[in-house]
Design a protein around this motif. Structure first.
Motif, short mmCIF file in Angstrom:
data_model
loop_
_atom_site.label_atom_id
_atom_site.label_comp_id
_atom_site.label_asym_id
_atom_site.label_seq_id
_atom_site.Cartn_x
_atom_site.Cartn_y
_atom_site.Cartn_z
N UNK A 84 0.87 -1.17 0.00
CA UNK A 84 0.00 0.00 0.00
C UNK A 84 0.91 1.22 0.00
N UNK A 85 0.83 2.00 -1.08
CA UNK A 85 1.71 3.16 -1.25
C UNK A 85 1.05 4.47 -0.88
N UNK A 86 -0.28 4.46 -0.79
CA UNK A 86 -1.00 5.67 -0.44
C UNK A 86 -2.49 5.46 -0.58
N UNK A 87 -3.23 6.55 -0.41
CA UNK A 87 -4.68 6.50 -0.53
C UNK A 87 -5.18 7.75 -1.20
N UNK A 88 -6.34 7.63 -1.84
CA UNK A 88 -6.99 8.77 -2.47
C UNK A 88 -8.50 8.57 -2.34
N UNK A 89 -9.21 9.64 -2.12
CA UNK A 89 -10.67 9.54 -1.96
C UNK A 89 -11.35 10.65 -2.73
N UNK A 90 -12.37 10.27 -3.48
CA UNK A 90 -13.23 11.21 -4.17
C UNK A 90 -14.50 11.32 -3.35
N UNK A 91 -14.71 12.50 -2.77
CA UNK A 91 -15.90 12.72 -1.94
C UNK A 91 -17.03 13.19 -2.83
N UNK A 92 -18.20 12.59 -2.68
CA UNK A 92 -19.30 12.85 -3.61
C UNK A 92 -20.16 14.04 -3.24
N UNK A 93 -19.89 14.62 -2.11
CA UNK A 93 -20.62 15.82 -1.70
C UNK A 93 -19.59 16.92 -1.48
N UNK A 142 -17.72 19.55 0.19
CA UNK A 142 -17.48 20.12 1.52
C UNK A 142 -16.51 21.25 1.30
N UNK A 143 -16.94 22.45 1.56
CA UNK A 143 -16.16 23.64 1.26
C UNK A 143 -14.83 23.68 2.01
N UNK A 144 -14.74 22.97 3.12
CA UNK A 144 -13.50 22.97 3.91
C UNK A 144 -12.50 21.92 3.45
N UNK A 145 -12.97 20.71 3.11
CA UNK A 145 -12.04 19.63 2.76
C UNK A 145 -12.03 19.30 1.28
N UNK A 146 -12.89 19.93 0.50
CA UNK A 146 -12.88 19.70 -0.93
C UNK A 146 -13.47 18.35 -1.31
N UNK A 147 -13.21 17.97 -2.57
CA UNK A 147 -13.80 16.75 -3.10
C UNK A 147 -12.80 15.63 -3.32
N UNK A 148 -11.51 15.93 -3.33
CA UNK A 148 -10.50 14.89 -3.48
C UNK A 148 -9.40 15.15 -2.46
N UNK A 149 -9.04 14.09 -1.75
CA UNK A 149 -7.91 14.14 -0.82
C UNK A 149 -7.02 12.94 -1.08
N UNK A 150 -5.73 13.12 -0.95
CA UNK A 150 -4.81 12.01 -1.20
C UNK A 150 -3.57 12.14 -0.34
N UNK A 151 -2.86 11.04 -0.20
CA UNK A 151 -1.60 11.02 0.51
C UNK A 151 -0.76 9.86 0.03
N UNK A 152 0.54 10.09 -0.11
CA UNK A 152 1.49 9.06 -0.53
C UNK A 152 2.47 8.86 0.62
N UNK A 153 2.72 7.62 1.00
CA UNK A 153 3.65 7.33 2.09
C UNK A 153 5.03 7.91 1.75
N UNK A 154 5.75 8.39 2.76
CA UNK A 154 7.04 9.05 2.50
C UNK A 154 8.01 8.25 1.64
#
Length: 173
Positions: free
Chosen positions: A80-89, A91-103
């Motif tokens: 597992x190298x990282x994660x990504x999420x597409x949020x379907x609603x 949210x003005x604070x966290x947006x619609x896509x968040x991701x992270x890649x392990x160092x």
């Protein structure tokens, strides 16, 4: 070759290695991991994975309001190298896509590749015209990744997490 997969209990040990790569107290976007989530025990991990995947939106079908998103893990050769999420609603604070890649997996283009895949899902699967993607103002690597995928800076806002750059990406058909 990396792939995007649904979170799975089959990769429990690989997930823990990924999490540990960040170090204690670090919880990256894309996983939906909170400080009090029990992901160490098999039962706790199974419950956490179930919670992440129980409302997954199937690509191409209508998206009811209660469907919260499309979480994916970035996996290569069982790691597992990282994660990504597409949020379907929106949210003005966290947006619609968040991701992270392990160092230990950074600087390989994984974030840009995964973001491109999720942008296709937002456009083709959900029919969206644009998405909002924020990143911490001092996260230059993430800002470049978003910009390379067409992100246009709306501005910088102060949030609980600190100053955040807000990018909009227009999804071209």
């Amino acid at each position: 070759m990396p792939e995007l997969i649904l979170p799975t209990t089959r990769l429990h040990a690989a997930f823990l290695e990924c999490r540990d790569d960040w170090g204690p107290g670090e919880h990256e976007d894309g996983f939906g991991l909170a400080a009090d989530d029990d992901v160490d025990s098999p039962d706790g991990f199974a419950a956490w994975v179930h919670d992440r995947t129980r409302l997954v939106h199937p690509i191409g079908s209508p998206c009811p309001a209660e469907k919260h998103g499309s979480p994916r893990w970035i996996v290569d050769n069982g790691q597992v190298l990282g994660g990504i999420a597409l949020r379907h609603i929106l949210d003005d604070d966290i947006g619609q896509i968040g991701y992270g890649i392990r160092p230990s997996a950074r600087r390989r283009g994984l974030a840009g590749w995964a973001l491109g895949e999720m942008l296709k899902e937002a456009r083709d699967g959900l029919g969206w015209d644009r998405v909002l993607i924020p990143c911490l103002a001092d996260n230059v690597a993430s800002a470049r990744t978003i910009e390379r995928n067409g992100g246009v800076l709306e501005g910088i806002r102060d949030t609980e997490r600190g100053p955040v750059r807000r990018y909009w990406i227009t999804l071209v058909r």
